[in-house]
Design an enzyme around this catalytic site. Structure first.
Site, PDB file in Angstrom:
ATOM      1  N   HIS A  88       9.276  73.714  18.701  1.00 50.61           N
ATOM      2  CA  HIS A  88       8.498  74.955  18.134  1.00 50.61           C
ATOM      3  C   HIS A  88       7.047  75.039  18.650  1.00 50.61           C
ATOM      4  O   HIS A  88       6.869  75.996  19.019  1.00 50.61           O
ATOM      5  CB  HIS A  88       8.755  74.834  16.823  1.00 50.61           C
ATOM      6  N   TYR A  98       7.627  81.937   9.713  1.00 50.02           N
ATOM      7  CA  TYR A  98       8.724  81.135   8.932  1.00 50.02           C
ATOM      8  C   TYR A  98       8.958  82.260   7.709  1.00 50.02           C
ATOM      9  O   TYR A  98      10.505  82.351   7.297  1.00 50.02           O
ATOM     10  CB  TYR A  98       8.121  79.832   8.269  1.00 50.02           C
ATOM     11  N   GLU A 140       3.716  70.873  13.188  1.00 53.13           N
ATOM     12  CA  GLU A 140       3.299  71.562  14.357  1.00 53.13           C
ATOM     13  C   GLU A 140       1.766  71.721  14.121  1.00 53.13           C
ATOM     14  O   GLU A 140       1.219  71.648  15.274  1.00 53.13           O
ATOM     15  CB  GLU A 140       3.944  72.805  14.212  1.00 53.13           C
ATOM     16  N   TYR A 188       8.107  67.077  27.675  1.00 51.44           N
ATOM     17  CA  TYR A 188       8.323  68.130  28.775  1.00 51.44           C
ATOM     18  C   TYR A 188       7.181  69.394  28.356  1.00 51.44           C
ATOM     19  O   TYR A 188       6.383  69.229  27.441  1.00 51.44           O
ATOM     20  CB  TYR A 188       9.627  68.716  28.294  1.00 51.44           C
ATOM     21  N   TYR A 205      10.979  71.976  30.622  1.00 57.74           N
ATOM     22  CA  TYR A 205      11.396  71.189  31.831  1.00 57.74           C
ATOM     23  C   TYR A 205      10.683  70.068  31.428  1.00 57.74           C
ATOM     24  O   TYR A 205       9.273  69.958  31.189  1.00 57.74           O
ATOM     25  CB  TYR A 205      11.219  71.965  32.875  1.00 57.74           C
ATOM     26  N   GLY A 272      22.540  63.746  35.670  1.00 57.04           N
ATOM     27  CA  GLY A 272      22.459  64.838  36.120  1.00 57.04           C
ATOM     28  C   GLY A 272      20.933  65.164  36.247  1.00 57.04           C
ATOM     29  O   GLY A 272      20.278  64.121  36.245  1.00 57.04           O
ATOM     30  N   GLY A 274      19.264  65.128  33.695  1.00 52.87           N
ATOM     31  CA  GLY A 274      18.527  64.374  32.519  1.00 52.87           C
ATOM     32  C   GLY A 274      17.492  63.009  33.167  1.00 52.87           C
ATOM     33  O   GLY A 274      16.951  62.489  32.403  1.00 52.87           O
ATOM     34  N   PHE A 385      18.515  68.905  26.425  1.00 55.87           N
ATOM     35  CA  PHE A 385      17.885  70.058  26.921  1.00 55.87           C
ATOM     36  C   PHE A 385      18.482  71.452  26.274  1.00 55.87           C
ATOM     37  O   PHE A 385      19.738  71.483  26.271  1.00 55.87           O
ATOM     38  CB  PHE A 385      18.266  70.023  28.379  1.00 55.87           C
ATOM     39  N   GLY A 386      17.765  71.954  25.533  1.00 53.24           N
ATOM     40  CA  GLY A 386      18.275  73.122  24.916  1.00 53.24           C
ATOM     41  C   GLY A 386      18.505  72.757  23.454  1.00 53.24           C
ATOM     42  O   GLY A 386      17.940  71.883  22.951  1.00 53.24           O
TER      43      GLY A 386
END
Length: 393
Positions: A88, A98, A140, A188, A205, A272, A274, A385-386
């Site tokens: 987030h 929220y 956060e 990332y 990424y 991959g 990763g 990822f995702g």
């Protein structure tokens, strides 16, 4: 944390809510994006929404959080909350969003479950929601304070390297010439791009360069998504972005970092794309002179598909005590293995702390093998990822 009355109600209704949660979240997103179309265009990942991955991840996180509160009334699932909060924060989520989510989520719950949603049931699940939301808001807020900013910043592409046929690395420097804040290996950044249809889409990424440099490096694997939104950002970056272009980047986030592992054996396992956070980790460990055993394991289709392969070997070779095991489905070379990653022939030292990144089936398989070899589940950390579909399983 959860009041006794609400806990009893949530326990009684969790099976019904859980059974309908996919339908609830699908209706929720429909309501949310109808009322606020800019959220889908400029904040949410259109590819994950189109594939259903985002819906499944939200469903899994809500059910997992509620179940945890029931089973552990005096605790909260901080590992799950931290992972969500980091994602987030990388997107710039703010507290004001929220209540919007609450409004449309609970409208969907009421519509799907109908008369079963009594005032008591609504109050209990509202308590669950705000326990989760307020915890995320607090985490956060701390992350924004630590990073120094929640704003995206313009970065100029100063280097572009074709790693494989489908992976390219970008090196970027702040347009404003200001300092580059440090990051922790394994983290990332969110990268924002303006697409041809005017949408501003954001993707995360991993930073694949060594910490401490005055530029940042991230590596992007092209996703072959056909005509769907999946892969629209990676394909745009591959096809359109060159040296001299400007991208928007967030500050670094992510909790897959080597923490409290001084003197412990480490296993860095990837498959991959990763591999990217593992390269940064190995670079950091080498720079710090890490003396304990480090085992690097990677799986890929072939050596030609193994992005950053030279760096993978080079950083591992700089360590005092390292072992490298590469697995390839085909074209394996001498000194490497043929097939999928298999830890059966690899020594795992007692007390090993493991870090995993790659496709979900790969991470589940490696986690199972590690536990069978005596590694504590608490010492196995992962990055998805995702959307985190591990929770939805």
């Amino acid at each position: 944390m959860l009041s006794e009355q609400s806990a009893a109600t949530v326990r009684a209704t969790l099976p019904a809510v859980g059974a309908a949660i996919e339908e609830i979240t699908e209706l929720f997103y429909s309501k949310l994006f109808t009322a606020h179309p800019a959220l889908l265009r400029d904040l949410f990942n259109r590819g994950n929404h189109a594939s259903g991955a985002q819906k499944s991840a939200l469903a899994g996180s809500i059910a997992a959080f509620a179940g945890y509160l029931i089973e552990h009334p005096d605790q909260r699932p901080d590992a799950m909350l931290n992972r969500i909060a980091h994602k987030h924060a990388s997107l710039g989520v703010v507290p004001e969003q929220y209540p919007i989510v609450h409004e449309h989520l609970f409208a969907a719950i009421a519509e799907v479950l109908g008369e079963a949603v009594t005032p008591e049931v609504a109050a209990a699940w509202t308590e669950v929601y705000w326990l989760m939301a307020n915890a995320l808001i607090a985490i956060e807020k701390r992350l924004y304070e630590e990073s120094g900013s929640q704003e995206f910043r313009d970065w100029e592409v100063v280097g572009r390297e074709e790693e494989t046929a489908d992976v390219v690395s970008f090196r970027v420097r702040p347009v404003d010439g200001g300092p580059v804040r440090g990051f922790r290996a394994g983290q990332y950044v969110s990268v924002g791009v303006k697409l041809a249809d005017g949408a501003r889409q954001i993707r995360q990424y991993s930073l694949s360069g060594a910490p401490g440099e005055d530029v940042r490096q991230f590596s992007v694997k092209r996703v072959h998504g056909g005509t769907t939104p999946e892969g629209e950002v990676s394909n745009h970056l591959h096809a359109q972005v060159r040296v001299g272009d400007v991208l928007q980047l967030s500050e670094p986030y992510g909790d897959l970092v080597i923490d409290g592992a001084a003197g412990r054996p480490l296993l860095l396992a990837s498959a991959g794309i990763g591999v990217t956070p593992m390269i940064a980790m190995l670079a950091s460990l080498a720079a710090d002179g890490y003396a304990a055993p480090v085992t690097a394991v990677h799986g890929d289709r072939s050596p030609a598909d193994h992005a950053l392969r030279t760096d993978h070997h080079a950083y591992a070779d700089k360590l005092a005590d390292s072992a490298v095991h590469f697995f390839y489905e085909h074209d394996a070379e001498p000194g490497t293995h043929t097939g999928l990653v298999d830890l059966s022939g690899i020594d795992i030292a007692p007390g090993t702390r493991a870090y995993l990144c790659g496709p979900l089936p790969f991470m589940r398989a490696v986690r199972t093998q590690l536990i069978e070899k005596g590694v504590s589940p608490a010492d196995i950390h992962y990055e998805v990822f995702g959307p985190d579909l591990w929770l939805a399983a």
